[in-house]
Design a protein around this motif. Structure first.
Motif, PDB file in Angstrom:
ATOM      1  N   LEU A   1      -8.584  13.127  -4.558  1.00 15.30           N
ATOM      2  CA  LEU A   1      -9.184  14.461  -4.583  1.00 15.30           C
ATOM      3  C   LEU A   1      -8.386  15.440  -5.431  1.00 15.30           C
ATOM      4  CD1 LEU A   1     -10.207  14.839  -0.823  1.00 15.30           C
ATOM      5  CD2 LEU A   1     -11.702  14.377  -2.766  1.00 15.30           C
ATOM      6  N   MET A   2      -7.079  15.191  -5.567  1.00 12.49           N
ATOM      7  CA  MET A   2      -6.210  16.114  -6.306  1.00 12.49           C
ATOM      8  C   MET A   2      -4.977  15.365  -6.778  1.00 12.49           C
ATOM      9  SD  MET A   2      -4.793  18.212  -2.990  1.00 12.49           S
ATOM     10  CE  MET A   2      -6.400  18.145  -2.189  1.00 12.49           C
ATOM     11  N   SER A   3      -4.226  15.976  -7.666  1.00 10.87           N
ATOM     12  CA  SER A   3      -2.978  15.374  -8.135  1.00 10.87           C
ATOM     13  C   SER A   3      -1.867  15.604  -7.116  1.00 10.87           C
ATOM     14  CB  SER A   3      -2.570  15.985  -9.481  1.00 10.87           C
ATOM     15  OG  SER A   3      -2.192  17.348  -9.309  1.00 10.87           O
ATOM     16  N   ILE A   4      -0.750  14.912  -7.313  1.00 10.94           N
ATOM     17  CA  ILE A   4       0.399  15.055  -6.405  1.00 10.94           C
ATOM     18  C   ILE A   4       0.930  16.485  -6.437  1.00 10.94           C
ATOM     19  CG2 ILE A   4       2.738  14.270  -5.912  1.00 10.94           C
ATOM     20  CD1 ILE A   4       0.622  12.167  -5.366  1.00 10.94           C
ATOM     21  N   MET A   5       1.095  17.061  -7.621  1.00  6.27           N
ATOM     22  CA  MET A   5       1.647  18.409  -7.734  1.00  6.27           C
ATOM     23  C   MET A   5       0.706  19.448  -7.128  1.00  6.27           C
ATOM     24  SD  MET A   5       4.615  18.142  -8.852  1.00  6.27           S
ATOM     25  CE  MET A   5       4.872  19.914  -8.910  1.00  6.27           C
ATOM     26  N   THR A   6      -0.611  19.237  -7.289  1.00  7.63           N
ATOM     27  CA  THR A   6      -1.565  20.151  -6.666  1.00  7.63           C
ATOM     28  C   THR A   6      -1.444  20.091  -5.152  1.00  7.63           C
ATOM     29  OG1 THR A   6      -3.114  19.897  -8.511  1.00  7.63           O
ATOM     30  CG2 THR A   6      -4.024  20.707  -6.438  1.00  7.63           C
ATOM     31  N   ALA A   7      -1.332  18.881  -4.618  1.00  3.74           N
ATOM     32  CA  ALA A   7      -1.189  18.719  -3.170  1.00  3.74           C
ATOM     33  C   ALA A   7       0.080  19.391  -2.655  1.00  3.74           C
ATOM     34  CB  ALA A   7      -1.181  17.234  -2.814  1.00  3.74           C
ATOM     35  N   LEU A   8       1.188  19.222  -3.385  1.00  7.36           N
ATOM     36  CA  LEU A   8       2.450  19.854  -2.978  1.00  7.36           C
ATOM     37  C   LEU A   8       2.357  21.378  -3.012  1.00  7.36           C
ATOM     38  CD1 LEU A   8       5.387  17.790  -4.541  1.00  7.36           C
ATOM     39  CD2 LEU A   8       5.103  18.408  -2.140  1.00  7.36           C
TER      40      LEU A   8
ATOM     41  N   GLY B   1       7.445   2.230   6.591  1.00  7.14           N
ATOM     42  CA  GLY B   1       6.759   2.305   5.298  1.00  7.14           C
ATOM     43  C   GLY B   1       6.365   3.697   4.870  1.00  7.14           C
ATOM     44  N   GLY B   2       6.593   4.710   5.716  1.00  6.78           N
ATOM     45  CA  GLY B   2       6.149   6.060   5.397  1.00  6.78           C
ATOM     46  C   GLY B   2       6.806   6.634   4.159  1.00  6.78           C
ATOM     47  N   ALA B   3       8.111   6.387   3.994  1.00  9.10           N
ATOM     48  CA  ALA B   3       8.846   6.979   2.870  1.00  9.10           C
ATOM     49  C   ALA B   3       8.348   6.447   1.532  1.00  9.10           C
ATOM     50  CB  ALA B   3      10.344   6.708   3.027  1.00  9.10           C
ATOM     51  N   VAL B   4       8.191   5.141   1.418  1.00  7.68           N
ATOM     52  CA  VAL B   4       7.769   4.579   0.130  1.00  7.68           C
ATOM     53  C   VAL B   4       6.324   4.966  -0.174  1.00  7.68           C
ATOM     54  CG1 VAL B   4       6.964   2.327   1.002  1.00  7.68           C
ATOM     55  CG2 VAL B   4       7.877   2.518  -1.322  1.00  7.68           C
ATOM     56  N   MET B   5       5.486   5.102   0.856  1.00 14.42           N
ATOM     57  CA  MET B   5       4.110   5.531   0.626  1.00 14.42           C
ATOM     58  C   MET B   5       4.071   6.960   0.076  1.00 14.42           C
ATOM     59  SD  MET B   5       2.106   3.111   1.123  1.00 14.42           S
ATOM     60  CE  MET B   5       2.295   1.463   1.737  1.00 14.42           C
ATOM     61  N   ALA B   6       4.939   7.816   0.611  1.00 15.20           N
ATOM     62  CA  ALA B   6       4.979   9.196   0.132  1.00 15.20           C
ATOM     63  C   ALA B   6       5.502   9.295  -1.296  1.00 15.20           C
ATOM     64  CB  ALA B   6       5.850  10.043   1.062  1.00 15.20           C
ATOM     65  N   SER B   7       6.266   8.291  -1.731  1.00 20.60           N
ATOM     66  CA  SER B   7       6.865   8.341  -3.068  1.00 20.60           C
ATOM     67  C   SER B   7       6.003   7.717  -4.156  1.00 20.60           C
ATOM     68  CB  SER B   7       8.224   7.630  -3.056  1.00 20.60           C
ATOM     69  OG  SER B   7       8.056   6.221  -2.941  1.00 20.60           O
ATOM     70  N   VAL B   8       4.953   7.018  -3.775  1.00 23.57           N
ATOM     71  CA  VAL B   8       4.150   6.271  -4.749  1.00 23.57           C
ATOM     72  C   VAL B   8       3.605   7.182  -5.850  1.00 23.57           C
ATOM     73  CG1 VAL B   8       1.936   5.073  -5.035  1.00 23.57           C
ATOM     74  CG2 VAL B   8       3.554   4.315  -3.293  1.00 23.57           C
ATOM     75  N   GLY B   9       3.129   8.361  -5.458  1.00 22.29           N
ATOM     76  CA  GLY B   9       2.571   9.276  -6.450  1.00 22.29           C
ATOM     77  C   GLY B   9       3.579   9.690  -7.496  1.00 22.29           C
ATOM     78  N   LEU B  10       4.811   9.990  -7.075  1.00 20.84           N
ATOM     79  CA  LEU B  10       5.856  10.384  -8.027  1.00 20.84           C
ATOM     80  C   LEU B  10       6.263   9.230  -8.924  1.00 20.84           C
ATOM     81  CD1 LEU B  10       8.240  12.601  -5.845  1.00 20.84           C
ATOM     82  CD2 LEU B  10       6.488  13.338  -7.461  1.00 20.84           C
ATOM     83  N   LEU B  11       6.311   8.025  -8.357  1.00 16.76           N
ATOM     84  CA  LEU B  11       6.670   6.860  -9.171  1.00 16.76           C
ATOM     85  C   LEU B  11       5.673   6.664 -10.306  1.00 16.76           C
ATOM     86  CD1 LEU B  11       7.624   4.392  -6.303  1.00 16.76           C
ATOM     87  CD2 LEU B  11       9.192   5.332  -7.985  1.00 16.76           C
ATOM     88  N   GLY B  12       4.395   6.890 -10.008  1.00 18.13           N
ATOM     89  CA  GLY B  12       3.377   6.733 -11.041  1.00 18.13           C
ATOM     90  C   GLY B  12       3.349   7.882 -12.028  1.00 18.13           C
ATOM     91  N   SER B  13       3.435   9.116 -11.502  1.00 19.42           N
ATOM     92  CA  SER B  13       3.266  10.285 -12.376  1.00 19.42           C
ATOM     93  C   SER B  13       4.525  10.642 -13.155  1.00 19.42           C
ATOM     94  CB  SER B  13       2.822  11.494 -11.534  1.00 19.42           C
ATOM     95  OG  SER B  13       3.811  11.831 -10.574  1.00 19.42           O
ATOM     96  N   MET B  14       5.720  10.417 -12.580  1.00 15.92           N
ATOM     97  CA  MET B  14       6.952  10.845 -13.232  1.00 15.92           C
ATOM     98  C   MET B  14       7.723   9.706 -13.890  1.00 15.92           C
ATOM     99  SD  MET B  14       8.352  13.793 -10.607  1.00 15.92           S
ATOM    100  CE  MET B  14       9.368  14.584 -11.863  1.00 15.92           C
ATOM    101  N   LEU B  15       7.580   8.487 -13.368  1.00 16.53           N
ATOM    102  CA  LEU B  15       8.289   7.344 -13.956  1.00 16.53           C
ATOM    103  C   LEU B  15       7.346   6.371 -14.643  1.00 16.53           C
ATOM    104  CD1 LEU B  15      11.045   6.475 -11.296  1.00 16.53           C
ATOM    105  CD2 LEU B  15      11.200   7.972 -13.299  1.00 16.53           C
ATOM    106  N   GLY B  16       6.040   6.630 -14.567  1.00 20.51           N
ATOM    107  CA  GLY B  16       5.080   5.794 -15.276  1.00 20.51           C
ATOM    108  C   GLY B  16       4.920   4.398 -14.711  1.00 20.51           C
ATOM    109  N   PHE B  17       5.084   4.226 -13.384  1.00 22.25           N
ATOM    110  CA  PHE B  17       4.967   2.904 -12.778  1.00 22.25           C
ATOM    111  C   PHE B  17       3.523   2.403 -12.827  1.00 22.25           C
ATOM    112  CE2 PHE B  17       8.732   1.722  -9.898  1.00 22.25           C
ATOM    113  CZ  PHE B  17       9.634   2.173 -10.844  1.00 22.25           C
TER     114      PHE B  17
END
Length: 395
Positions: free
Chosen positions: A121-128, A324-340
């Motif tokens: 529905l929105m990007s990670i930064m928009t959600a934050l 698993g909560g921590a890695v799930m919360a980080s998935v968006g940053l891994l994709g958007s900031m590190l290009g995973f």
């Protein structure tokens, strides 16, 4: 621990499927992987939106400086842990994983039967951004309707994670390893797993050692004595893989270290949600390992990685207190900031969950140090106030 066993079974099943199963079955697994991946990407912005909003909105009111000190120390600890992990990983992993970067070319490319797109529905930064605006707004206006909505949103997202996403991860991982087996990359990848996991756990203890030596100096006590008192919390977290489930033990052991009831009752539950030094060590160092293992490109410099680490510390507030909560919360940053890519995210998830219990244990054990530091600051302030009153009375 059941989740770890299921993930290990998923890896083994995926390798066997890749070696012996007909391509049609592997394509079916890859189709499941694609669906789960789309669900994860769709859920992450909602997870961040509801959890960060709820976390900020439910911070204790009228706690003023105590709240600021606790949040500040927790974030500094989380940021410092991330910087340590990245520096060590950037220096050590290229040599440690020297054979993992040159993975063989794919032999075949298997496509899923169905490519279902579920855009978030929105990007990670928009959600934050929305989460911070509404969280602070709810905290200041006291809007019970919005507070209740954000809390109920957390409950729904956590239910979805626990009932759908987490149970589907073994199949997701099986598909990833089946695909890697077909491509001929799986054994080169597996060779590095044990080395990465041992390095991550070692970094947890390096950071805990630094924390407890600092606490020992400030408290003028033996760091080993303070650490020994907190070990029941560490061992409980290893078993539960949950900061939230370990709160009663962390609280009890923190008080046994001499922290006042008032400070312990405030700091420990709060830190269970915002102090994620162990998780950040795991995510940051594993991310470097995944970049090297997949040959995705050069490892970013510390300066280039700093925005990711800083944002990761903030995003960890959105990590549910469940396995698993921590890695799930980080998935968006891994994709958007590190290009995973999806394959890189899958490796990140399986490597992280394999040691998640130790990262959680590092988190909660460090909570006891934060409480000790806050208690010392409060005691010194109270003592200074008493001395000032005595001096005025004497004058």
């Amino acid at each position: 621990m059941n989740l770890i066993i299921k993930l290990a079974a998923g890896i083994l099943f995926g390798i066997l499927m890749g070696m012996f199963a007909p391509e049609v079955l592997i394509q079916f697994l890859i189709t499941i992987k694609l669906l789960v991946s789309q669900l994860i990407k769709f859920t992450i912005p909602l997870l961040i939106l509801f959890y960060v909003t709820s976390g900020i909105a439910n911070l204790p009111k009228n706690s003023g400086k105590l709240l600021g000190k606790t949040v500040g120390l927790s974030y500094l600890s989380t940021l410092g842990a991330g910087l340590l992990a990245f520096t060590v990983a950037e220096t050590l992993y290229p040599t440690l994983l020297s054979g993992a970067g040159a993975l063989p070319e794919a032999k075949t490319v298997l496509t899923p039967f169905l490519e279902l797109k579920i855009p978030p529905l929105m990007s990670i930064m928009t959600a934050l951004t929305i989460a911070f605006v509404f969280g602070l707004g709810i905290s200041n206006t006291g809007s019970e309707d919005l507070r209740r909505f954000s809390n109920q949103g957390c409950d729904i997202i956590e239910l979805f994670l626990n009932k759908v996403i987490i149970p589907s991860l073994p199949f997701y991982i099986a598909a990833v390893f089946a695909d890697m087996t077909v491509k001929g990359t799986v054994f080169a990848t597996l060779q590095t797993f044990s080395l990465v996991l041992l390095a991550v756990i070692a970094m947890h203890w390096v950071w805990l050692t630094f924390q407890f030596i600092t606490a020992g100096i400030v408290q003028q006590q033996s760091p080993l004595k303070i650490l020994r008192t907190m070990m029941p919390a560490y061992l409980t977290a290893v078993g539960t893989m949950s900061s939230a489930a370990t709160i009663p033990v962390t609280l009890q052991q923190t008080k046994r270290n001499g922290v006042s009831n008032t400070i312990a009752n405030f700091v420990v539950p709060l830190c269970a949600n915002i102090h994620m030094s162990g998780s950040v060590i795991s995510i940051t160092s594993v991310a470097v390992a995944v970049i090297i293992m997949t040959g995705a490109g050069p490892v970013p410099s510390l300066l280039e990685a700093l925005p990711f680490i800083a944002m990761l510390g903030v995003t960890m507030v959105a990590a549910p207190g469940a396995p698993g909560g921590a890695v799930m919360a980080s998935v968006g940053l891994l994709g958007s900031m590190l290009g995973f890519t999806e394959e890189m995210i899958a490796l990140q998830i399986v490597l992280h969950l394999a040691q998640d219990s130790f990262g959680t244990a590092c988190n909660v054990t460090g909570d006891g140090v934060i409480a000790l530091m806050i208690d010392k600051m409060s005691s010194e302030k109270d003592e200074a106030a008493e001395n000032l009153v005595l001096a005025e009375e004497t004058a």
